[in-house]
Design an enzyme around this catalytic site. Structure first.
Site, PDB file in Angstrom:
ATOM      1  N   GLY A  68     -18.373 193.574 106.217  1.00 54.40           N
ATOM      2  CA  GLY A  68     -18.131 192.521 105.228  1.00 54.40           C
ATOM      3  C   GLY A  68     -17.008 192.918 104.303  1.00 54.40           C
ATOM      4  O   GLY A  68     -16.147 193.741 104.640  1.00 54.40           O
ATOM      5  N   SER A  69     -17.014 192.337 103.114  1.00 56.29           N
ATOM      6  CA  SER A  69     -15.910 192.555 102.180  1.00 56.29           C
ATOM      7  C   SER A  69     -16.014 193.928 101.508  1.00 56.29           C
ATOM      8  O   SER A  69     -17.104 194.506 101.409  1.00 56.29           O
ATOM      9  CB  SER A  69     -15.946 191.468 101.106  1.00 56.29           C
ATOM     10  OG  SER A  69     -17.178 191.530 100.425  1.00 56.29           O
ATOM     11  N   VAL A 102     -18.520 193.853  98.455  1.00 57.00           N
ATOM     12  CA  VAL A 102     -19.954 194.000  98.770  1.00 57.00           C
ATOM     13  C   VAL A 102     -20.212 195.385  99.392  1.00 57.00           C
ATOM     14  O   VAL A 102     -21.272 195.980  99.185  1.00 57.00           O
ATOM     15  CB  VAL A 102     -20.449 192.844  99.672  1.00 57.00           C
ATOM     16  CG1 VAL A 102     -21.919 193.012 100.009  1.00 57.00           C
ATOM     17  CG2 VAL A 102     -20.239 191.495  98.982  1.00 57.00           C
ATOM     18  N   GLY A 103     -19.222 195.918 100.087  1.00 60.56           N
ATOM     19  CA  GLY A 103     -19.352 197.273 100.648  1.00 60.56           C
ATOM     20  C   GLY A 103     -19.686 198.286  99.563  1.00 60.56           C
ATOM     21  O   GLY A 103     -20.485 199.202  99.768  1.00 60.56           O
ATOM     22  N   GLU A 106     -17.766 198.676 107.543  1.00 59.89           N
ATOM     23  CA  GLU A 106     -16.641 198.017 108.227  1.00 59.89           C
ATOM     24  C   GLU A 106     -16.142 196.928 107.289  1.00 59.89           C
ATOM     25  O   GLU A 106     -16.742 195.864 107.191  1.00 59.89           O
ATOM     26  CB  GLU A 106     -17.127 197.412 109.560  1.00 59.89           C
ATOM     27  CG  GLU A 106     -17.541 198.430 110.595  1.00 59.89           C
ATOM     28  CD  GLU A 106     -16.353 199.163 111.220  1.00 59.89           C
ATOM     29  OE1 GLU A 106     -15.197 198.878 110.860  1.00 59.89           O
ATOM     30  OE2 GLU A 106     -16.592 200.041 112.057  1.00 59.89           O
ATOM     31  N   CYS A 133     -10.957 190.101 110.515  1.00 54.80           N
ATOM     32  CA  CYS A 133     -10.706 191.258 109.645  1.00 54.80           C
ATOM     33  C   CYS A 133      -9.397 191.957 109.988  1.00 54.80           C
ATOM     34  O   CYS A 133      -8.747 192.516 109.112  1.00 54.80           O
ATOM     35  CB  CYS A 133     -11.862 192.241 109.734  1.00 54.80           C
ATOM     36  SG  CYS A 133     -12.196 192.763 111.420  1.00 54.80           S
TER      37      CYS A 133
END
Ligand code: NAD
Length: 479
Positions: free
Chosen positions: A199-200, A203-204, A221, A255
């Site tokens: 994800g982004s 949020v990572g 990732e 991505c």
């Protein structure tokens, strides 16, 4: 509460109970032969082959993803990952023997690939099936149990994933929890052995902070801005065709999508000419509009549509010029492929991940300025260079850092069966896919079997005499 049909658990279901069941199961899986993992992977493969049309329909209803793209980038890539695991699992699971050397005379050393245990897989919406089931394949190949949290923004695909898992696995092996951030937050409180998040970057960071509380290992990732550099030696027609394909795949919501472009000032005009040509023929019929084309997806939701429209209009207000595109339709979250020239570096388009079908183009005179610019940005997930010049290729390999890089093509490095995939720092932590995915879900345990009786280590046991000091001096000099 469990929705029996889809094996979907709501927030009030006792998460810790499923976690406990999976923890117990994980202890049993550890002892199993790799052949049972192969059976599980074969079950997933058979389900996917039997339900290709359902996967296609689900992602189409989520964001009008074209059927061919669904087959290629959701189904095929996961099947390829499964096939590689089926072929390689015996080898991957075999302990690797290592030389002992004189200092470990008589002992044997190996690396044992132990399952991590209970894993959490959190996935995004942009390749909703692939980015959920791909990591699950690696988790199962490595012998783990898993809890999956698919994206709430692709409810049709997430529901299908829950259905698939419910049909194939008991919840103590694999379970699916649907919902948004609140569900993820609740899951993140549990002491998972590994968390695999896609994800982004924003949020990572939340995921990593939560993982730190339990010292759960993480694979992150993430995303970011992947630059494309076009040198004056590049084959411009070939570059234009590949960039149009990579940028418009999934409507730019990839991505590893080419995010922005730096082109040598001497070749910009012919390149843009080729680009307009391929925009006209690649994703639609020449007489058709992008809106009518069945080959062109939509932006996932209103929020992202508005974000992109705002970034586009402020870039133009700030001096960027429209080369082509710029058509939008709010009723359908539609944005036509848009190319912008001379985009100021301070604009949102040049600062934040675009994640849509807009390509900012800027020119350069020499590679020093481009390399310097790239090195000032957060490290990218991918870097793309179009150049025939080996010296320039070497410069980018040595002087820039990114998770992946590809010379004379875009996006295709993602699916190479033997390459690791993942970012670096801001674009991610850890690697996935194929053997690297197996390793991400494995603890590479050092296993040393010592001989009984005399060992070389005993030569250095106390009392520390002059002889022992001499032995240590020799060891320090020669080993
Ligand atoms: P996102 O980070 O918004 O969401 C990913 C997951 O996190 C979803 O399941 C979501 O429910 C959950 N989530 C969202 N906000 C949360 C919060 N505050 N707390 C806990 N959980 C939360 O990402 P997205 O919009 O779904 O996906 C797009 C991003 O993912 C882009 O940045 C893209 O580059 C990146 N991405 C990376 C890869 C890769 O392999 N590196 C692949 C695809 C997408």
């Amino acid at each position: 509460m469990i929705d029996e049909k889809h094996q979907t658990k709501t927030l009030d279901f006792d998460l810790s109970e499923v976690f406990l069941q999976q923890s117990q199961k994980a202890l049993l899986l550890r002892k199993e032969s790799y052949k049972l993992r192969i059976d599980r992977l074969k079950k997933i493969k058979a389900w996917i082959l039997a339900n290709k049309a359902k996967i296609r329909d689900a992602v189409y209803s989520d964001f009008k993803k074209p059927g061919f793209e669904a087959d290629l980038s959701e189904t095929f890539v996961v099947l390829a990952d499964i096939n590689l695991a089926l072929k390689s699992l015996k080898k991957w699971t075999r302990p690797t023997s290592l030389p002992a050397g004189l200092t470990y005379f008589g002992s044997s050393a190996s690396v044992v690939y132990e399952p991590k245990g209970v894993c959490l897989i959190i996935s995004p919406w942009n390749y909703p099936f692939n980015l959920c089931i791909g990591p699950l394949v690696s988790a199962i190949a490595a012998g783990n149990t898993a809890i999956i949290k698919p994206s709430e923004l692709t409810p049709n695909t997430s529901k299908l994933i829950a259905k698939m898992v419910g049909e194939l696995f008991p919840q103590e092996e694999v379970a699916v929890y649907q919902g948004g951030p609140e569900v993820t937050q609740q899951l993140l409180r549990l002491p998972f052995n590994h968390i695999f998040f896609t994800g982004s970057s924003a949020v990572g960071k939340i995921v990593m902070e939560a993982a730190a509380k339990n010292l759960s290992s993480v694979t992150l990732e993430l995303g970011g801005k992947s630059p494309v550099v076009i040198d004056k030696t590049a084959d411009l027609k070939d570059a234009a065709e590949k960039i149009v394909w990579g940028k418009l795949l999934n409507c730019g919501q990839t991505c590893v999508s080419p995010d922005y472009l730096f082109i040598h000032e001497g070749v910009k005009e012919p390149f843009l000419h080729h680009m307009k040509h391929f925009l006209d023929v690649l994703f639609k019929q020449p007489e058709e509009s992008f809106k009518e084309s069945p080959n062109y997806a939509r932006i996932i939701n209103k929020k992202h549509y508005q974000r992109l429209c705002e970034a586009l209009s402020t870039a133009i207000e700030d001096g960027a010029s429209l080369v082509c595109g710029g058509d939008v339709d709010e009723t359908d979250n539609f944005i036509s492929p848009t190319v912008l020239d001379n985009v100021p570096l301070h604009t949102t388009l040049m600062r934040e991940e675009i994640f849509g079908p807009i390509l900012p183009v800027n020119t350069f005179k020499n590679h020093d300025e481009v390399i310097q610019y790239i090195n000032k940005q957060p490290k990218a997930l991918s870097l793309y260079l179009f150049s025939k010049d080996k010296h320039i290729q070497k410069r980018y390999r040595l002087e820039t850092s990114s998770g992946t890089a590809c010379v004379n093509d875009v996006v295709v490095q993602f699916q190479h069966p033997h390459l690791p995939f993942g970012g670096v720092n801001e674009s991610g932590i850890g690697k996935s896919h194929g053997h690297f995915g197996f390793l991400a879900f494995s603890n590479e345990k050092a296993w040393l079997k010592q001989r009984i009786g005399f060992t070389s280590a005993k030569l250095l046991y106390p009392p520390y005499s002059a002889t022992k000091k001499s032995i240590l001096d020799i060891l320090m000099k020669y080993f």
